[in-house]
Enzyme design. Structure first.
Site, PDB file in Angstrom:
ATOM      1  N   CYS A   3       0.865  -1.181   0.000  1.00 46.93           N
ATOM      2  CA  CYS A   3       0.000   0.000   0.000  1.00 46.93           C
ATOM      3  C   CYS A   3       0.899   1.228   0.000  1.00 46.93           C
ATOM      4  O   CYS A   3       2.106   1.116  -0.266  1.00 46.93           O
ATOM      5  CB  CYS A   3      -0.976  -0.019   1.187  1.00 46.93           C
ATOM      6  SG  CYS A   3      -0.213   0.077   2.811  1.00 46.93           S
ATOM      7  N   ARG A   9      -3.269  -0.576   5.562  1.00 46.07           N
ATOM      8  CA  ARG A   9      -3.840  -1.672   4.787  1.00 46.07           C
ATOM      9  C   ARG A   9      -2.908  -2.874   4.619  1.00 46.07           C
ATOM     10  O   ARG A   9      -3.288  -4.013   4.898  1.00 46.07           O
ATOM     11  CB  ARG A   9      -4.269  -1.162   3.399  1.00 46.07           C
ATOM     12  CG  ARG A   9      -5.432  -0.200   3.434  1.00 46.07           C
ATOM     13  CD  ARG A   9      -5.619   0.544   2.131  1.00 46.07           C
ATOM     14  NE  ARG A   9      -4.527   1.480   1.853  1.00 46.07           N
ATOM     15  CZ  ARG A   9      -4.427   2.249   0.792  1.00 46.07           C
ATOM     16  NH1 ARG A   9      -5.373   2.173  -0.141  1.00 46.07           N
ATOM     17  NH2 ARG A   9      -3.422   3.087   0.641  1.00 46.07           N
ATOM     18  N   ASP A 119      -8.421   3.729   1.543  1.00 41.62           N
ATOM     19  CA  ASP A 119      -7.419   4.068   2.556  1.00 41.62           C
ATOM     20  C   ASP A 119      -8.129   4.560   3.812  1.00 41.62           C
ATOM     21  O   ASP A 119      -8.779   5.609   3.789  1.00 41.62           O
ATOM     22  CB  ASP A 119      -6.502   5.161   1.996  1.00 41.62           C
ATOM     23  CG  ASP A 119      -5.318   5.436   2.907  1.00 41.62           C
ATOM     24  OD1 ASP A 119      -5.319   4.927   4.049  1.00 41.62           O
ATOM     25  OD2 ASP A 119      -4.401   6.147   2.479  1.00 41.62           O
TER      26      ASP A 119
HETATM   27  P1  4NP Z   1      -1.847   2.878   4.083  1.00 39.11           P
HETATM   28  O1  4NP Z   1      -2.423   4.287   4.610  1.00 39.11           O
HETATM   29  O2  4NP Z   1      -1.331   3.139   2.678  1.00 39.11           O
HETATM   30  O3  4NP Z   1      -3.018   1.976   4.091  1.00 39.11           O
HETATM   31  O4  4NP Z   1      -0.750   2.475   5.049  1.00 39.11           O
HETATM   32  C1  4NP Z   1      -1.591   5.413   4.688  1.00 39.11           C
HETATM   33  C2  4NP Z   1      -0.869   5.636   5.825  1.00 39.11           C
HETATM   34  C3  4NP Z   1      -0.043   6.750   5.902  1.00 39.11           C
HETATM   35  C4  4NP Z   1       0.032   7.611   4.833  1.00 39.11           C
HETATM   36  C5  4NP Z   1      -0.685   7.370   3.675  1.00 39.11           C
HETATM   37  C6  4NP Z   1      -1.505   6.260   3.586  1.00 39.11           C
HETATM   38  N1  4NP Z   1       0.871   8.755   4.913  1.00 39.11           N
HETATM   39  O5  4NP Z   1       0.993   9.481   3.926  1.00 39.11           O
HETATM   40  O6  4NP Z   1       1.467   9.002   5.960  1.00 39.11           O
END
Ligand code: 4NP
Length: 164
Positions: A3, A9, A119
């Protein structure tokens, strides 16, 4: 399992598929990573940890790492949680990108529909529950699909074959 952050995720996807692989007696190596460079070395989001644990899966030992081009060669199959993640993977891998090796995770559940795992990072807790359910169902589909394609890797079927 890839992800953007490797915080919400993909740590769930790693933990869920790992649990199913163990239960099925498969010897697959499961890993996860994020395409961005934030949060490196951090544990999964507290709500991802909480929802996983509610479902009997401890993901607290996972640590965020960044997806690198070598991962694309190292692993047989790469699952992207969403279209933007797939674009990032393409960019990181460059010329060695092979579309046959990568798939949107939810295409295992809704073939050809190109649905993203949403997300949950900025949203309420319910989003994490919804994401857990989607990933869990997709991982069930993966186990079913590849166990059937590779019966030699599936101990129950293998021992049945040997007994015949
Ligand atoms: P993930 O969600 O892709 O599901 O881990 C996110 C967590 C952090 C960030 C973006 C998406 N971030 O930019 O910090």
């Amino acid at each position: 399992m890839v992800c953007l952050g490797n915080i919400c995720r993909s740590p769930l996807a790693e933990g869920i598929l790992q649990a199913k692989v163990l239960k099925a007696g498969l010897n697959w190596k499961i890993d996860s990573a994020g395409t961005n460079s934030y949060h490196i070395g951090e544990a999964p989001h507290p709500l991802s940890q909480k929802i996983a644990l509610l479902n009997g899966i401890d993901i607290s030992n996972q640590r965020k790492r960044e997806f690198i081009a070598a991962d694309f060669e190292k692993y047989d199959k790469i699952y992207a949680m969403a279209g933007d993640v797939l674009d990032e993977i393409k960019y990181i891998v460059g010329k060695k990108f092979n579309p046959g090796k990568v798939e949107l995770l939810l295409n295992e559940l809704f073939p050809g529909e190109n649905v993203d795992v949403p997300d949950p990072y900025y949203g309420p807790e319910q989003g994490f529950h919804d994401v857990y359910r989607l990933i869990d169902d997709a991982c069930d589909a993966i186990i079913k699909k590849y166990s059937i394609q590779d019966p030699g890797n599936y101990p129950d079927q293998h021992s049945t074959l040997k007994q015949k």
